[in-house]
Write an enzyme that holds these catalytic residues in place. Structure first.
Site, PDB file in Angstrom:
ATOM      1  N   HIS A   1       7.166   1.766 -10.586  1.00  0.00           N
ATOM      2  CA  HIS A   1       6.793   1.111  -9.833  1.00  0.00           C
ATOM      3  C   HIS A   1       5.246   1.368 -10.560  1.00  0.00           C
ATOM      4  O   HIS A   1       5.254   3.105 -11.287  1.00  0.00           O
ATOM      5  CB  HIS A   1       6.660   1.519  -8.429  1.00  0.00           C
ATOM      6  CG  HIS A   1       6.650   3.018  -9.046  1.00  0.00           C
ATOM      7  ND1 HIS A   1       8.027   3.677  -8.531  1.00  0.00           N
ATOM      8  CD2 HIS A   1       5.781   4.192  -8.359  1.00  0.00           C
ATOM      9  CE1 HIS A   1       7.985   4.899  -8.288  1.00  0.00           C
ATOM     10  NE2 HIS A   1       6.563   5.653  -8.485  1.00  0.00           N
TER      11      HIS A   1
ATOM     12  N   HIS B   1       1.455   2.485  -9.629  1.00  0.00           N
ATOM     13  CA  HIS B   1       0.108   3.561  -8.970  1.00  0.00           C
ATOM     14  C   HIS B   1      -0.620   2.464  -9.212  1.00  0.00           C
ATOM     15  O   HIS B   1      -1.310   2.729 -11.135  1.00  0.00           O
ATOM     16  CB  HIS B   1       0.063   4.572  -8.574  1.00  0.00           C
ATOM     17  CG  HIS B   1       1.824   4.811  -8.641  1.00  0.00           C
ATOM     18  ND1 HIS B   1       1.220   5.738  -7.095  1.00  0.00           N
ATOM     19  CD2 HIS B   1       2.747   5.868  -9.399  1.00  0.00           C
ATOM     20  CE1 HIS B   1       2.455   6.449  -6.839  1.00  0.00           C
ATOM     21  NE2 HIS B   1       3.056   6.046  -8.076  1.00  0.00           N
TER      22      HIS B   1
ATOM     23  N   VAL C   1      10.979   8.064  -6.882  1.00  0.00           N
ATOM     24  CA  VAL C   1      11.472   6.761  -6.820  1.00  0.00           C
ATOM     25  C   VAL C   1      11.898   6.497  -7.901  1.00  0.00           C
ATOM     26  O   VAL C   1      10.970   5.849  -8.596  1.00  0.00           O
ATOM     27  CB  VAL C   1      10.660   6.044  -5.660  1.00  0.00           C
ATOM     28  CG1 VAL C   1      11.202   4.681  -5.080  1.00  0.00           C
ATOM     29  CG2 VAL C   1       9.971   6.670  -4.200  1.00  0.00           C
TER      30      VAL C   1
ATOM     31  N   ARG D   1       0.782  -1.581  -0.172  1.00  0.00           N
ATOM     32  CA  ARG D   1      -0.112   0.156  -0.129  1.00  0.00           C
ATOM     33  C   ARG D   1       0.568   1.277   0.409  1.00  0.00           C
ATOM     34  O   ARG D   1       2.047   1.441   0.831  1.00  0.00           O
ATOM     35  CB  ARG D   1      -0.559   0.004   1.325  1.00  0.00           C
ATOM     36  CG  ARG D   1      -2.017  -1.006   0.914  1.00  0.00           C
ATOM     37  CD  ARG D   1      -2.747  -1.179   1.748  1.00  0.00           C
ATOM     38  NE  ARG D   1      -4.276  -1.865   2.321  1.00  0.00           N
ATOM     39  CZ  ARG D   1      -4.456  -2.662   0.899  1.00  0.00           C
ATOM     40  NH1 ARG D   1      -4.705  -1.808  -0.160  1.00  0.00           N
ATOM     41  NH2 ARG D   1      -5.086  -4.052   1.411  1.00  0.00           N
ATOM     42  N   ASP D   2       0.132   2.502  -0.863  1.00  0.00           N
ATOM     43  CA  ASP D   2       0.799   3.559  -0.924  1.00  0.00           C
ATOM     44  C   ASP D   2       1.032   4.512   0.687  1.00  0.00           C
ATOM     45  O   ASP D   2       0.176   4.213   0.945  1.00  0.00           O
ATOM     46  CB  ASP D   2       0.830   3.975  -1.622  1.00  0.00           C
ATOM     47  CG  ASP D   2       1.645   5.675  -2.433  1.00  0.00           C
ATOM     48  OD1 ASP D   2       2.023   5.848  -3.267  1.00  0.00           O
ATOM     49  OD2 ASP D   2       1.934   6.428  -1.733  1.00  0.00           O
ATOM     50  N   ILE D   3       2.363   4.693   1.153  1.00  0.00           N
ATOM     51  CA  ILE D   3       1.678   5.280   2.075  1.00  0.00           C
ATOM     52  C   ILE D   3       0.993   6.608   2.156  1.00  0.00           C
ATOM     53  O   ILE D   3       1.031   7.093   3.229  1.00  0.00           O
ATOM     54  CB  ILE D   3       3.658   5.646   2.350  1.00  0.00           C
ATOM     55  CG1 ILE D   3       3.245   5.416   4.578  1.00  0.00           C
ATOM     56  CG2 ILE D   3       4.352   7.129   2.189  1.00  0.00           C
ATOM     57  CD1 ILE D   3       4.880   5.814   4.928  1.00  0.00           C
TER      58      ILE D   3
HETATM   59  P1  AMP Z   1       6.455   7.803  -7.286  1.00  0.00           P
HETATM   60  O1  AMP Z   1       6.137   9.369  -7.612  1.00  0.00           O
HETATM   61  O2  AMP Z   1       5.347   7.602  -8.709  1.00  0.00           O
HETATM   62  O3  AMP Z   1       7.477   8.053  -7.559  1.00  0.00           O
HETATM   63  O4  AMP Z   1       6.046   7.918  -6.035  1.00  0.00           O
HETATM   64  C1  AMP Z   1       6.354   7.379  -5.732  1.00  0.00           C
HETATM   65  C2  AMP Z   1       5.303   6.608  -4.886  1.00  0.00           C
HETATM   66  O5  AMP Z   1       6.031   5.965  -3.026  1.00  0.00           O
HETATM   67  C3  AMP Z   1       4.846   7.944  -3.205  1.00  0.00           C
HETATM   68  O6  AMP Z   1       3.344   7.782  -3.794  1.00  0.00           O
HETATM   69  C4  AMP Z   1       4.364   7.644  -2.254  1.00  0.00           C
HETATM   70  O7  AMP Z   1       3.809   8.440  -1.820  1.00  0.00           O
HETATM   71  C5  AMP Z   1       4.912   6.409  -2.374  1.00  0.00           C
HETATM   72  N1  AMP Z   1       6.142   5.897  -1.066  1.00  0.00           N
HETATM   73  C6  AMP Z   1       6.871   6.790  -0.582  1.00  0.00           C
HETATM   74  N2  AMP Z   1       8.053   6.014   0.709  1.00  0.00           N
HETATM   75  C7  AMP Z   1       6.936   5.038   0.551  1.00  0.00           C
HETATM   76  C8  AMP Z   1       6.575   4.048   2.070  1.00  0.00           C
HETATM   77  N3  AMP Z   1       7.930   3.766   2.610  1.00  0.00           N
HETATM   78  N4  AMP Z   1       5.981   3.028   1.709  1.00  0.00           N
HETATM   79  C9  AMP Z   1       5.331   2.962   1.036  1.00  0.00           C
HETATM   80  N5  AMP Z   1       4.871   3.692  -0.432  1.00  0.00           N
HETATM   81  C10 AMP Z   1       5.538   4.821   0.179  1.00  0.00           C
END
Ligand code: AMP
Length: 118
Positions: A101, A103, A97, A31-33
């Site tokens: 990935h 979403h 990141v 799950r996204d945080i």
């Molecule tokens: P992006 O902006 O497309 O690179 O997506 C990165 C996603 O990772 C964002 O939606 C963040 O909310 C999510 N995220 C960052 N840290 C964590 C974590 N520790 N656990 C789960 N999701 C995370």
């Protein structure tokens, strides 16, 4: 590419906790945080590529496995009325990141998307 692990590699290696909902030999789903919909999970290939373009060029089969895990989790999460799969690619798209990935967003009626609204 840097030898330093990405956040998502640290989650894959269980060095950083995450709410993991599904796993295959090649993918991890958690799950996204900071959820942007009622259901918001991230599908990550265990092999690191910078973005979806690099993944598609290097290993199209793995890209299909990422999308397949997205579909499996969408079904398990009850997203039968529809869901969105998004690969943010590069800084203008908001990628933060740099470990590719997907979403997966759903569980409610989603809004439109596109231009940043100031
Ligand atoms: P992006 O902006 O497309 O690179 O997506 C990165 C996603 O990772 C964002 O939606 C963040 O909310 C999510 N995220 C960052 N840290 C964590 C974590 N520790 N656990 C789960 N999701 C995370």
């Amino acid at each position: 590419m840097s030898d330093e692990k990405t956040l998502f590699e640290r989650i894959i290696d269980r060095e950083v906790p995450a709410d993991i909902v599904y796993e295959t030999d090649t993918t991890l789903v958690f799950r996204d945080i900071n959820p942007q919909a009622a259901t918001h999970v991230l599908v990550v290939p265990k092999t690191r590529y910078r973005d979806v373009a690099e993944l598609a060029a290097a290993d199209p089969g793995l890209l299909a496995e990422v999308v397949g895990s997205a579909a499996t989790v969408a079904e398990r999460e009850g997203l039968g009325d529809g869901y969105r799969v998004v690969f943010n690619t590069g800084a203008d798209a908001g990628q933060t990141v740099f470990h590719v990935h997907a979403h997966v967003l759903g569980g409610e009626q989603l809004g439109h998307f596109g231009r940043y609204h100031r």
